[in-house]
Design an enzyme around this catalytic site. Structure first.
Site, mmCIF file in Angstrom:
data_model
loop_
_atom_site.group_PDB
_atom_site.id
_atom_site.type_symbol
_atom_site.label_atom_id
_atom_site.label_comp_id
_atom_site.label_asym_id
_atom_site.label_seq_id
_atom_site.Cartn_x
_atom_site.Cartn_y
_atom_site.Cartn_z
ATOM 1 N N LYS A 81 0.862 -1.194 0.000
ATOM 2 C CA LYS A 81 0.000 0.000 0.000
ATOM 3 C C LYS A 81 0.895 1.240 0.000
ATOM 4 O O LYS A 81 1.930 1.256 0.681
ATOM 5 C CB LYS A 81 -0.871 -0.038 1.262
ATOM 6 N N SER A 156 -9.753 1.482 3.145
ATOM 7 C CA SER A 156 -8.921 2.304 2.291
ATOM 8 C C SER A 156 -7.883 1.517 1.487
ATOM 9 O O SER A 156 -7.389 2.028 0.483
ATOM 10 C CB SER A 156 -8.202 3.354 3.148
ATOM 11 N N SER A 180 -9.628 -1.040 7.291
ATOM 12 C CA SER A 180 -9.090 -0.868 5.941
ATOM 13 C C SER A 180 -8.359 -2.056 5.336
ATOM 14 O O SER A 180 -8.046 -2.035 4.156
ATOM 15 C CB SER A 180 -8.149 0.330 5.911
HETATM 16 N N1 GLN Z 1 -12.989 3.626 6.676
HETATM 17 C C1 GLN Z 1 -12.416 4.057 7.911
HETATM 18 C C2 GLN Z 1 -12.089 5.510 7.798
HETATM 19 O O1 GLN Z 1 -12.428 6.096 6.841
HETATM 20 C C3 GLN Z 1 -11.199 3.245 8.233
HETATM 21 C C4 GLN Z 1 -10.050 3.558 7.410
HETATM 22 C C5 GLN Z 1 -8.826 2.770 7.768
HETATM 23 O O2 GLN Z 1 -8.911 1.717 8.389
HETATM 24 N N2 GLN Z 1 -7.676 3.302 7.368
HETATM 25 O O3 GLN Z 1 -11.510 6.101 8.667
#
Ligand code: GLN
Length: 487
Positions: A81, A156, A180
């Site tokens: 990532k 994400s 995420s």
């Molecule tokens: N979807 C969650 C957020 O927007 C988690 C994102 C993540 O785990 N980086 O914060």
């Protein structure tokens, strides 16, 4: 028909490399060719460096020829990532703020993968600074779900999940702050593991919310997750929250001799908003565990209703503080239109950050500001303790918890435009981060429309060996992960 080489597992490929039926250069070439063929449609990557990957593969082959192979990851292409630093490679967090940034150093996980001989392949797309659940918040482009290109891969770490599902890597790494890793794994039909907070070093991970962030693997199988976790876990002096603990042999823990276990079903995780096809697939998984002799017990996590609110106070507060460093002075985007130094901060941040990141910074700054700190941030920290206590109480009665990973399968690109609708995607994953626990998403079926469904298993702190064994007990009797999308 034999499986395409780029759809094989680490376990299969490392055996083939070892038996000299295959070279790492051949394997890496196959992954590169596959990536070039499908990437115009999937768009999982922000960048990749073909020559660099092939050079790493050649070095792996040379090591093996000299009898110095380093274990199961030697020669295996793994993509990261684009928030995990790789020396001399771009590191963008899918933000305009870091569009031209090249990392001067390796993250600890990167160093560990290099040490294990992995071929580091490409940087994967994400929601800007990991804020989102669909990868649509990327400043460059959205990633498409390989199972249905009109749908999101989740987020994400959407690039990490989609690349693996599309055969563009053999495994990938992502980061998980509120879901995420697990949510995109579920939406793309692959395994995704968020380790216990403190098990994997965060050094060299671009920070979003430091008390929640963890790096973890995406893989085709639970066994592959065990292999990658074994390579990246361990204490690191450069991360003050890294925990000193023995790292067991996770792969050896997968023996069918273990179990049966006591599995808890938290009743709060099967309510309103759960898609009926997802619910039915998860119920079938529960029935499978019962058939293995596991005791299934309904449990309650009474503070679940506060998870989302608590998360969006703590995560935004930490983000506002972590992202203060992007000031246009030392690195990152610098505005060309600034009149003076204060204006330089304003303009650089206004131009460099996208809408969702700004929304989080504003909210986080608000909950930390004097007069509101006690009412919001301090209170959220107290509720967080209650949420963790709920889980620890449940573990007095059961060995693991079983829930859906995401309430819904992959949704259409552009379908969820309201931020709150996206925040609700994490309803089943966020508690795990607030409590610092390990969680894994494992494929558990498909909808009638052919979209993958994920099952979440949640373990005790540093109980990854048990958690992986429990997940493997389900996986062993199902072949969901052998299906591949028609691309
Ligand atoms: N979807 C969650 C957020 O927007 C988690 C994102 C993540 O785990 N980086 O914060």
């Amino acid at each position: 028909m034999a499986k395409d080489i780029f759809y094989q597992t680490i376990a299969e490929l490392s055996a083939a490399l070892e038996a000299k039926q295959l070279s790492s250069v051949e394997l890496t070439r196959a992954v590169i060719e596959r990536t070039k063929a499908v990437e115009p449609r999937v768009q999982a990557f922000n960048s990749f460096d073909e020559a660099d990957a092939l050079a790493q593969a050649a070095a792996s082959d040379a090591r093996r020829a000299a009898g110095e192979a380093r274990g199961p990851l030697d020669g295996i292409p793994i993509a990261l990532k684009d928030v995990i630093a790789v020396k001399d490679q771009p590191l963008t967090a899918s933000s305009k703020m870091l569009a031209n940034f090249v990392s001067p150093y390796d993250a600890t996980v990167t160093q560990k993968l290099k040490h294990a001989g992995a071929v580091l392949w490409g940087r994967l797309n994400l929601d800007e600074f990991a804020m989102g659940s669909s990868t649509e918040n990327s400043a460059t482009h959205p990633t498409h779900n390989p199972w249905d290109l009109t749908r999101v891969p989740g987020g994400s770490s959407g690039g990490s999940a989609a690349a693996l599902a599309a055969g563009e890597a053999i495994a990938t790494l992502g980061s998980d702050t509120g879901g995420s890793i697990r949510q995109p794994a579920a939406l793309c039909g692959v395994v995704g593991l968020k380790p216990t907070y403190g098990l994997v070093s965060r050094y060299g991970l671009i920070a979003f919310a430091s008390s929640l962030d963890q790096i973890g693997p995406f893989s085709r199988t639970v066994e592959d997750a065990a292999i990658v976790l074994g390579a990246i876990a361990g204490h690191d002096e450069r991360d003050s929250t890294s925990f000193k603990t023995e790292i067991p042999d996770y792969r050896a823990a997968l023996t069918p001799k273990r179990g049966p276990w006591k599995i808890g079903i938290p009743k709060e995780y099967f309510g309103e908003g759960l898609d009926p096809e997802v619910g039915a697939a998860v119920e079938k998984a529960v029935a499978h565990y019962r058939s293995l002799g596991c005791e299934i017990k309904e449990v309650s996590l009474p503070h679940t209703q506060y998870c989302l609110d608590t998360y969006y106070v703590i995560a935004t507060a930490e983000a506002s503080s972590n992202l203060a460093r992007y000031d246009g002075v030392r690195y990152g985007h610098r505005s060309a239109n600034a009149k003076d130094i204060v204006d330089l901060y304003y303009q650089s941040r206004a131009e460099g950050f996208g809408q969702e990141v700004k929304r989080r910074i504003i909210l986080g700054t608000y909950v930390l500001s004097s007069g509101y700190y006690d009412a919001y941030y301090l209170r959220a920290q107290k509720v967080r303790t209650l949420i963790r206590q709920d889980f620890l109480n449940a573990y007095k009665e059961v060995d693991a918890l079983l829930t859906p990973t995401s309430p819904v399968p992959a949704f259409k690109l552009g379908e969820k435009s309201d931020p709150l609708a996206l925040y609700l995607c994490d309803i089943y994953t966020i508690g795990v981060n607030l409590a610092g626990l390990p969680g894994i998403s494992v494929p558990c079926g498909f909808t009638a429309a052919g979209l993958p469904i994920g099952l979440q298993l949640i373990g005790e702190p540093f109980g990854e060996a048990d958690l992986l064994a429990i997940a493997a007990a389900y996986e062993r009797a199902h072949d969901w992960s052998k299906r591949t999308p028609l691309l």
